[in-house]
Design a protein around this motif. Structure first.
Motif, short mmCIF file in Angstrom:
data_model
loop_
_atom_site.label_atom_id
_atom_site.label_comp_id
_atom_site.label_asym_id
_atom_site.label_seq_id
_atom_site.Cartn_x
_atom_site.Cartn_y
_atom_site.Cartn_z
N HIS A 169 -2.35 10.80 2.68
CA HIS A 169 -3.28 10.42 1.63
C HIS A 169 -2.57 9.46 0.70
O HIS A 169 -1.34 9.40 0.66
CB HIS A 169 -3.80 11.64 0.88
CG HIS A 169 -2.71 12.42 0.22
ND1 HIS A 169 -2.25 12.15 -1.04
CD2 HIS A 169 -1.96 13.44 0.69
CE1 HIS A 169 -1.28 12.98 -1.34
NE2 HIS A 169 -1.08 13.78 -0.30
N ARG A 170 -3.37 8.71 -0.05
CA ARG A 170 -2.82 7.78 -1.03
C ARG A 170 -3.83 7.62 -2.15
O ARG A 170 -5.04 7.77 -1.94
CB ARG A 170 -2.48 6.44 -0.40
CG ARG A 170 -3.67 5.69 0.14
CD ARG A 170 -3.28 4.35 0.78
NE ARG A 170 -4.43 3.72 1.35
CZ ARG A 170 -5.31 2.97 0.67
NH1 ARG A 170 -5.14 2.77 -0.62
NH2 ARG A 170 -6.34 2.41 1.27
N PRO A 171 -3.34 7.34 -3.36
CA PRO A 171 -4.28 7.11 -4.46
C PRO A 171 -4.96 5.75 -4.30
O PRO A 171 -4.41 4.82 -3.72
CB PRO A 171 -3.39 7.13 -5.70
CG PRO A 171 -2.03 6.80 -5.20
CD PRO A 171 -1.95 7.27 -3.78
N THR A 172 -6.18 5.67 -4.81
CA THR A 172 -6.90 4.40 -4.87
C THR A 172 -7.37 4.22 -6.31
O THR A 172 -7.25 5.14 -7.12
CB THR A 172 -8.13 4.40 -3.93
OG1 THR A 172 -9.06 5.40 -4.38
CG2 THR A 172 -7.74 4.66 -2.48
N GLU A 173 -7.91 3.06 -6.62
CA GLU A 173 -8.39 2.81 -7.98
C GLU A 173 -9.54 3.75 -8.34
O GLU A 173 -9.72 4.09 -9.50
CB GLU A 173 -8.84 1.36 -8.13
CG GLU A 173 -7.69 0.38 -8.12
CD GLU A 173 -8.15 -1.06 -8.28
OE1 GLU A 173 -9.30 -1.28 -8.72
OE2 GLU A 173 -7.34 -1.95 -7.97
N GLN A 174 -10.32 4.17 -7.36
CA GLN A 174 -11.48 5.02 -7.61
C GLN A 174 -11.25 6.49 -7.28
O GLN A 174 -12.14 7.30 -7.44
CB GLN A 174 -12.70 4.53 -6.82
CG GLN A 174 -13.24 3.19 -7.27
CD GLN A 174 -12.45 2.02 -6.71
OE1 GLN A 174 -11.86 2.10 -5.65
NE2 GLN A 174 -12.39 0.94 -7.47
N GLY A 175 -10.11 6.87 -6.76
CA GLY A 175 -9.86 8.25 -6.37
C GLY A 175 -8.71 8.35 -5.39
O GLY A 175 -7.56 8.16 -5.74
N LYS A 176 -9.03 8.63 -4.13
CA LYS A 176 -7.99 8.71 -3.10
C LYS A 176 -8.56 8.30 -1.75
O LYS A 176 -9.76 8.26 -1.55
CB LYS A 176 -7.42 10.12 -3.01
CG LYS A 176 -8.37 11.13 -2.38
CD LYS A 176 -7.71 12.47 -2.20
CE LYS A 176 -8.68 13.55 -1.82
NZ LYS A 176 -9.73 13.83 -2.79
N ALA A 177 -7.64 8.03 -0.83
CA ALA A 177 -7.97 7.79 0.57
C ALA A 177 -7.17 8.80 1.39
O ALA A 177 -5.98 8.96 1.17
CB ALA A 177 -7.61 6.37 0.99
N VAL A 178 -7.84 9.48 2.29
CA VAL A 178 -7.19 10.40 3.22
C VAL A 178 -7.32 9.76 4.59
O VAL A 178 -8.37 9.26 4.96
CB VAL A 178 -7.86 11.79 3.19
CG1 VAL A 178 -7.12 12.76 4.11
CG2 VAL A 178 -7.90 12.33 1.76
N MET A 191 0.85 -1.16 0.00
CA MET A 191 0.00 0.00 0.00
C MET A 191 0.90 1.24 0.00
O MET A 191 1.44 1.62 1.03
CB MET A 191 -0.89 -0.02 1.25
CG MET A 191 -1.64 1.23 1.45
SD MET A 191 -2.82 1.31 2.84
CE MET A 191 -2.60 -0.13 3.79
N PRO A 192 1.09 1.91 -1.15
CA PRO A 192 1.96 3.08 -1.18
C PRO A 192 1.31 4.25 -0.48
O PRO A 192 0.11 4.48 -0.59
CB PRO A 192 2.13 3.36 -2.67
CG PRO A 192 0.93 2.76 -3.31
CD PRO A 192 0.52 1.60 -2.45
N ILE A 193 2.09 4.99 0.24
CA ILE A 193 1.62 6.18 0.92
C ILE A 193 2.30 7.35 0.23
O ILE A 193 3.51 7.46 0.24
CB ILE A 193 1.93 6.15 2.42
CG1 ILE A 193 1.22 4.99 3.07
CG2 ILE A 193 1.57 7.47 3.07
CD1 ILE A 193 1.55 4.77 4.51
N THR A 194 1.51 8.23 -0.40
CA THR A 194 2.11 9.30 -1.17
C THR A 194 2.30 10.58 -0.38
O THR A 194 3.10 11.41 -0.74
CB THR A 194 1.26 9.61 -2.42
OG1 THR A 194 -0.02 10.00 -1.99
CG2 THR A 194 1.19 8.41 -3.32
N GLY A 195 1.58 10.77 0.66
CA GLY A 195 1.74 11.96 1.47
C GLY A 195 1.52 11.63 2.92
O GLY A 195 0.55 10.98 3.25
#
Length: 160
Positions: free
Chosen positions: A135-144, A1-5
């Motif tokens: 936050h991280r990207p998801t297939e449908q948008g993002k998760a915060v 699960m990549p974490i981008t921020g």
């Protein structure tokens, strides 16, 4: 699960090894203001059911901020998803929405909010009160998400 921020109270990004949650809940919420009290109630119930050590009031407040932001800042009527994970070291709450754009003020603060504006303090609260957030990207948008550490038993308030 990549974490981008990510952010932490000390300003440093945290790189944590994922751990298996002791319990988790996932619920689709309506894309409306009605989602906020439902999300707060779910977090309160989850923490109370397991007599979890994370601060319930803070978890409810930060969850309400994430859900309200997702409703206000995403278009359409796609449901918002709330994920609550209880772990021995604390809790993690994620809000999934269909907008892929990251919440800029969460990991890259732009200074103090204008004291005369009604908005602009939610992400500041999340940064200030959580042990980490991001936050991280998801297939449908993002998760915060945010994480709260468990409060040691000797520091928890005693029921009156």
């Amino acid at each position: 699960m990549p974490i981008t921020g990510t952010c932490a109270m000390n300003g440093l990004a945290l790189h944590e090894r994922p751990s298996e949650p002791a319990a988790s809940w996932r619920i689709a919420l309506p894309h409306s203001a009605a989602a906020v009290p439902v999300a707060r109630a779910l977090v309160r119930t989850a923490l109370a059911e397991l007599k979890h050590g994370a601060d319930s009031d803070t978890a409810e407040l930060l969850t309400a901020e994430l859900v309200a932001n997702a409703v206000e800042h995403t278009a359409g009527d796609s449901p918002i998803e709330l994920v609550v994970e209880l772990q021995p070291t604390g809790c993690r709450v994620e809000v999934h929405d269909p907008d892929p754009l990251p919440p800029g003020d969460l990991t890259c603060p732009r200074g103090e909010p204008d004291p005369w504006q009604e908005h602009g303090r939610g992400l500041l609260l999340i940064r200030a009160l959580s042990s980490s957030c991001g936050h991280r990207p998801t297939e449908q948008g993002k998760a915060v998400w945010f994480r709260l550490a468990a409060v040691p038993p000797q520091r928890r308030p005693h029921p009156a």
